[in-house]
Design a protein around this motif. Structure first.
Motif, short mmCIF file in Angstrom:
data_model
loop_
_atom_site.label_atom_id
_atom_site.label_comp_id
_atom_site.label_asym_id
_atom_site.label_seq_id
_atom_site.Cartn_x
_atom_site.Cartn_y
_atom_site.Cartn_z
N ASP A 47 0.63 -1.31 -0.05
CA ASP A 47 -0.12 0.28 -0.17
C ASP A 47 0.92 1.27 0.06
O ASP A 47 0.18 2.41 -0.54
CB ASP A 47 -1.26 0.00 1.21
CG ASP A 47 -1.87 1.02 1.12
OD1 ASP A 47 -2.05 0.94 -0.50
OD2 ASP A 47 -2.49 1.49 2.03
N ASP A 79 5.66 -13.36 3.06
CA ASP A 79 4.89 -12.28 2.40
C ASP A 79 3.24 -13.45 2.04
O ASP A 79 3.66 -15.02 1.91
CB ASP A 79 5.58 -12.39 1.04
CG ASP A 79 4.23 -11.18 0.24
OD1 ASP A 79 3.57 -11.09 0.60
OD2 ASP A 79 5.05 -10.80 -1.08
N VAL A 140 -1.82 -6.21 5.47
CA VAL A 140 -1.35 -7.28 6.50
C VAL A 140 -2.59 -6.26 7.96
O VAL A 140 -2.46 -6.94 8.77
CB VAL A 140 0.10 -7.44 6.13
CG1 VAL A 140 0.71 -5.97 7.00
CG2 VAL A 140 0.18 -8.64 7.57
N1 AR6 Z 1 0.30 -12.21 5.86
C1 AR6 Z 1 1.25 -11.97 5.08
N2 AR6 Z 1 1.26 -10.80 4.25
C2 AR6 Z 1 0.62 -10.43 4.15
C3 AR6 Z 1 -1.22 -10.06 4.08
C4 AR6 Z 1 -0.68 -11.14 5.23
N3 AR6 Z 1 -2.26 -11.27 5.57
N4 AR6 Z 1 -1.39 -9.50 4.15
C5 AR6 Z 1 -0.47 -8.53 2.93
N5 AR6 Z 1 0.46 -8.99 3.37
P1 AR6 Z 1 0.50 -3.13 3.14
P2 AR6 Z 1 2.82 -0.91 3.44
C6 AR6 Z 1 1.51 -8.33 2.69
O1 AR6 Z 1 0.00 -2.95 1.92
O2 AR6 Z 1 2.78 -1.20 2.48
C7 AR6 Z 1 -2.31 -0.71 5.69
O3 AR6 Z 1 -3.62 0.04 5.50
C8 AR6 Z 1 1.96 -7.19 1.86
O4 AR6 Z 1 2.06 -8.49 0.03
O5 AR6 Z 1 0.06 -4.15 4.42
O6 AR6 Z 1 3.81 -1.15 5.08
C9 AR6 Z 1 -2.14 -0.20 7.19
O7 AR6 Z 1 -3.34 0.55 7.25
C10 AR6 Z 1 3.03 -7.04 1.03
O8 AR6 Z 1 4.53 -7.73 1.32
O9 AR6 Z 1 1.24 -2.33 4.06
C11 AR6 Z 1 -1.11 1.48 6.60
O10 AR6 Z 1 -2.12 2.46 6.38
C12 AR6 Z 1 3.24 -6.21 3.39
O11 AR6 Z 1 2.59 -7.47 3.34
C13 AR6 Z 1 -0.82 1.13 4.63
O12 AR6 Z 1 -1.52 -0.07 4.63
C14 AR6 Z 1 3.71 -5.26 3.22
O13 AR6 Z 1 1.89 -4.94 2.85
C15 AR6 Z 1 0.65 0.39 5.09
O14 AR6 Z 1 1.26 0.07 4.03
#
Ligand code: AR6
Length: 231
Positions: A47, A79, A140
């Motif tokens: 994100d 991931d 996540v």
């Molecule tokens: N298990 C393992 N990995 C995951 C999962 C899961 N259930 N879900 C996502 N990932 P992101 P950011 C991976 O977007 O970029 C949120 O809305 C995903 O593929 O979760 O730091 C928060 O509230 C990626 O590799 O985090 C913040 O506003 C990684 O987790 C914002 O998004 C991080 O993706 C943070 O954005």
């Protein structure tokens, strides 16, 4: 025949990946069920749209710095899919640097179900949080708050209300929390990474000098938080 060959190759690749995850699992590591293990997602790379190559360098370099301080404890980058680019990049960079791959490795699965569905023993997870430390928002963060139930929000509030980019906060889970019961997770460490998405707060407008510094600080705070639990 070409299609048949491709199908076979794909099947072999999938089987290899399964073996790979299994090799990381505690069943084959003997005493690993008592080894403190942090499972963490790649902070900021979905994100928050942070560059994957730069993030992979920072993950591997910070892990390299912390492994000697962590004793037998393990750092596991997680991931959701076998096609994950960040996992491939980190794996390649870690083996080039000759890091101890029994204590720093990648794992595919939902970070809230790695024990029940993937057979990984772990006890601490990191969350890619938002600055308000609120549930929802997708990614996540949404998955972790959903799996943890209302306990996590209350436990988080007892520690902090907001988080600055580059910082982390360690939250112990109450024993009633489903994540602790089902998966053996005792702590969640919320981490706020740098944001490269114009539609999210604290947008860095492609400033990777600042972005890389903040992502490095984020992993440093995360691993220090894990170290404080392990010690
Ligand atoms: N298990 C393992 N990995 C995951 C999962 C899961 N259930 N879900 C996502 N990932 P992101 P950011 C991976 O977007 O970029 C949120 O809305 C995903 O593929 O979760 O730091 C928060 O509230 C990626 O590799 O985090 C913040 O506003 C990684 O987790 C914002 O998004 C991080 O993706 C943070 O954005």
């Amino acid at each position: 025949t070409r299609r048949a060959t491709e199908a076979t190759t794909e099947a072999t690749r999938k089987a290899d990946e399964k073996v790979e995850n299994f090799r990381d699992s505690p069943a084959k590591l003997g005493s690993a069920d008592i080894v403190p293990t942090l499972a963490f997602p790649s902070i900021s790379t979905a994100d928050f749209q942070f560059d994957l190559e730069k993030a992979a360098d920072i993950i591997v370099e910070t892990a390299e710095e912390f492994l000697p301080k962590l004793g037998t404890a393990r750092l596991v980058l997680v991931d959701l899919s076998h096609g994950s680019k960040i996992l491939s990049l980190v794996k390649a960079k870690a083996s080039r640097k000759n890091l101890d791959l029994r204590r720093f490795f990648t794992f595919v699965g939902d970070i809230t179900k790695l024990h029940s569905e993937g057979g990984l023993h772990y006890n601490v997870i990191a969350n890619a949080a938002n600055w308000r430390l609120k549930p929802g928002g997708g990614g996540v963060n949404a998955a972790i708050y959903k799996a943890a139930g209302p306990d996590l929000e209350a436990a988080t509030r007892a520690r902090a209300n907001t988080l600055l980019p580059g910082k982390a906060v360690v939250v112990p889970l109450p024993s009633t929390c489903p994540l602790q019961n089902a998966e053996g997770i005792t702590h969640v460490i919320h981490v706020l990474g740098p944001n490269m998405n114009p539609n999210r707060p604290n947008f860095l407008n492609n400033d990777y000098t600042k972005g890389c510094k903040t992502l490095r600080e984020a992993y440093t705070s995360l691993f220090e938080g894990f170290l404080s639990i392990v010690q």
